[in-house]
Design a protein around this motif. Structure first.
Motif, PDB file in Angstrom:
ATOM      1  N   VAL A 110     -24.836 -19.364 -17.543  1.00 38.68           N
ATOM      2  CA  VAL A 110     -25.267 -19.157 -18.836  1.00 38.68           C
ATOM      3  C   VAL A 110     -24.758 -17.490 -18.811  1.00 38.68           C
ATOM      4  CG1 VAL A 110     -26.969 -18.756 -20.479  1.00 38.68           C
ATOM      5  CG2 VAL A 110     -27.219 -20.526 -18.806  1.00 38.68           C
ATOM      6  N   ILE A 111     -23.997 -17.319 -19.888  1.00 33.20           N
ATOM      7  CA  ILE A 111     -23.310 -15.753 -20.218  1.00 33.20           C
ATOM      8  C   ILE A 111     -24.118 -15.553 -21.706  1.00 33.20           C
ATOM      9  CG2 ILE A 111     -21.485 -14.204 -20.815  1.00 33.20           C
ATOM     10  CD1 ILE A 111     -19.820 -16.236 -18.972  1.00 33.20           C
ATOM     11  N   ARG A 112     -24.904 -14.715 -21.836  1.00 32.98           N
ATOM     12  CA  ARG A 112     -25.597 -14.090 -22.948  1.00 32.98           C
ATOM     13  C   ARG A 112     -25.030 -12.568 -23.388  1.00 32.98           C
ATOM     14  NH1 ARG A 112     -30.425 -16.252 -20.925  1.00 32.98           N
ATOM     15  NH2 ARG A 112     -30.723 -18.079 -21.458  1.00 32.98           N
ATOM     16  N   PRO A 113     -25.104 -12.283 -24.356  1.00 34.87           N
ATOM     17  CA  PRO A 113     -24.471 -10.735 -24.682  1.00 34.87           C
ATOM     18  C   PRO A 113     -24.913  -9.581 -23.865  1.00 34.87           C
ATOM     19  CG  PRO A 113     -25.340 -11.736 -26.701  1.00 34.87           C
ATOM     20  CD  PRO A 113     -25.735 -12.756 -25.754  1.00 34.87           C
ATOM     21  N   ASN A 114     -26.047  -9.688 -23.164  1.00 35.86           N
ATOM     22  CA  ASN A 114     -26.655  -8.689 -22.457  1.00 35.86           C
ATOM     23  C   ASN A 114     -27.162  -9.255 -21.010  1.00 35.86           C
ATOM     24  OD1 ASN A 114     -28.798  -9.883 -23.527  1.00 35.86           O
ATOM     25  ND2 ASN A 114     -29.719  -7.937 -24.258  1.00 35.86           N
ATOM     26  N   ARG A 115     -27.163 -10.671 -20.819  1.00 38.83           N
ATOM     27  CA  ARG A 115     -27.409 -11.123 -19.505  1.00 38.83           C
ATOM     28  C   ARG A 115     -26.570 -12.301 -18.886  1.00 38.83           C
ATOM     29  NH1 ARG A 115     -32.741 -10.455 -17.791  1.00 38.83           N
ATOM     30  NH2 ARG A 115     -33.457 -11.619 -16.298  1.00 38.83           N
ATOM     31  N   VAL A 116     -26.480 -12.446 -17.658  1.00 41.12           N
ATOM     32  CA  VAL A 116     -25.819 -13.462 -16.981  1.00 41.12           C
ATOM     33  C   VAL A 116     -26.663 -14.028 -15.840  1.00 41.12           C
ATOM     34  CG1 VAL A 116     -23.946 -14.140 -15.784  1.00 41.12           C
ATOM     35  CG2 VAL A 116     -23.566 -12.346 -17.298  1.00 41.12           C
ATOM     36  N   LYS A 117     -26.657 -15.488 -16.110  1.00 44.25           N
ATOM     37  CA  LYS A 117     -27.449 -16.192 -15.042  1.00 44.25           C
ATOM     38  C   LYS A 117     -26.323 -17.185 -14.258  1.00 44.25           C
ATOM     39  CE  LYS A 117     -31.633 -19.240 -14.200  1.00 44.25           C
ATOM     40  NZ  LYS A 117     -32.700 -19.701 -15.143  1.00 44.25           N
ATOM     41  N   LEU A 118     -26.422 -17.204 -12.910  1.00 49.56           N
ATOM     42  CA  LEU A 118     -25.700 -17.949 -12.215  1.00 49.56           C
ATOM     43  C   LEU A 118     -26.334 -19.008 -11.529  1.00 49.56           C
ATOM     44  CD1 LEU A 118     -22.567 -18.908 -11.776  1.00 49.56           C
ATOM     45  CD2 LEU A 118     -22.407 -17.197 -10.142  1.00 49.56           C
ATOM     46  N   GLU A 119     -26.139 -20.199 -11.240  1.00 46.95           N
ATOM     47  CA  GLU A 119     -26.886 -20.861 -10.367  1.00 46.95           C
ATOM     48  C   GLU A 119     -25.922 -22.057  -9.686  1.00 46.95           C
ATOM     49  OE1 GLU A 119     -31.257 -22.129 -11.910  1.00 46.95           O
ATOM     50  OE2 GLU A 119     -29.558 -22.624 -13.319  1.00 46.95           O
ATOM     51  N   ALA A 120     -26.020 -22.216  -8.373  1.00 47.01           N
ATOM     52  CA  ALA A 120     -25.302 -23.115  -7.585  1.00 47.01           C
ATOM     53  C   ALA A 120     -26.116 -23.940  -6.761  1.00 47.01           C
ATOM     54  CB  ALA A 120     -24.097 -22.540  -7.114  1.00 47.01           C
ATOM     55  N   THR A 121     -25.687 -25.152  -6.397  1.00 49.86           N
ATOM     56  CA  THR A 121     -26.293 -25.885  -5.407  1.00 49.86           C
ATOM     57  C   THR A 121     -25.738 -25.437  -3.931  1.00 49.86           C
ATOM     58  OG1 THR A 121     -24.620 -27.839  -5.431  1.00 49.86           O
ATOM     59  CG2 THR A 121     -26.703 -28.005  -6.814  1.00 49.86           C
ATOM     60  N   SER A 122     -26.395 -25.646  -3.075  1.00 47.61           N
ATOM     61  CA  SER A 122     -25.843 -25.245  -1.696  1.00 47.61           C
ATOM     62  C   SER A 122     -24.819 -25.917  -0.824  1.00 47.61           C
ATOM     63  CB  SER A 122     -27.123 -24.797  -0.638  1.00 47.61           C
ATOM     64  OG  SER A 122     -27.753 -25.921  -0.519  1.00 47.61           O
ATOM     65  N   CYS A 123     -25.029 -27.235  -1.275  1.00 44.78           N
ATOM     66  CA  CYS A 123     -23.905 -28.147  -0.953  1.00 44.78           C
ATOM     67  C   CYS A 123     -23.371 -29.190  -2.035  1.00 44.78           C
ATOM     68  CB  CYS A 123     -24.464 -29.029   0.130  1.00 44.78           C
ATOM     69  SG  CYS A 123     -26.093 -30.245  -0.223  1.00 44.78           S
TER      70      CYS A 123
END
Length: 153
Positions: A33-46
Motif C-alpha cells: 500500500v503506497i500512500r502520499p506519506n507512508r508505505v506498507k509492504l507485506e509478504a508471505t514467507s513461502c
C-alpha cells in the motif's frame, strides 16, 4: 540498508529494494500500500497458499511525499526481490533517507547528494551538455526549488 532494504534516489523518484522469499506470486503473496506519506509492504514467507501468514516487511512514514498513482512495485520471484518505485511529489527534492527515523545520510552526504541531484537536473534540462565533470561550489541550492523549479520543456 535498514531492516533488509536498500534504496537510491534520482531527481524524480526514490527506489527501494527489499529481499523476500524466492518463488512468491505477486498477486497472492505480496501486499503493498503506497500512500502520499507512508508505505506498507507485506509478504508471505513461502509460496504455499495454505499458509497465508503475511509478515509486515515495513510500515513506515516516508521522509518526503510521493505520488501514489505514479508509484508502483514489482516482484522478481526468482531472485526474491521486491522493487518499489516511489514518484517524488517534489521533483529534485533530496531525501535524507526513505523512512522517518531511518535517515542514514550525514550532513556531508546530504550535500553531495544534493549536488548530484542538481547536476542530474541540469542534465535533464540541457540534454546536449555534459555535466559529468561539473563542480558545484559554495552553498548548494535545493534542486527542487532552484531557479523556480524543474523545467523540462
Amino acid at each position: 540498508g535498514h531492516g533488509g532494504y536498500e534504496w537510491s534516489q534520482n531527481v524524480e523518484e526514490v527506489n527501494v529494494v527489499v529481499r523476500c522469499s524466492t518463488g512468491l506470486n505477486a498477486k497472492r503473496n505480496v501486499k503493498c500500500v503506497i500512500r502520499p506519506n507512508r508505505v506498507k509492504l507485506e509478504a508471505t514467507s513461502c509460496s504455499r497458499v495454505d499458509k497465508e501468514e503475511f509478515e509486515t516487511l515495513f510500515d513506515h512514514e516516508l521522509v518526503g511525499q510521493v505520488k501514489p498513482d505514479e508509484s508502483f512495485w514489482t516482484l522478481d520471484s526468482k531472485s526474491g526481490l521486491i522493487s518499489l518505485t516511489l514518484q517524488k511529489f517534489k521533483e529534485g527534492e533530496s531525501w535524507s533517507g526513505v523512512f522517518q527515523g531511518h535517515e542514514a545520510i550525514s550532513v556531508q552526504d546530504r550535500e553531495s547528494e544534493q549536488k548530484r541531484l542538481l547536476l542530474e537536473r541540469f542534465q535533464l534540462e540541457h540534454p546536449g551538455f555534459d555535466f559529468s565533470g561539473a563542480e558545484v561550489n559554495g552553498v548548494v541550492p535545493d534542486a527542487s526549488t532552484f531557479m523556480g523549479g524543474i523545467n523540462k520543456s
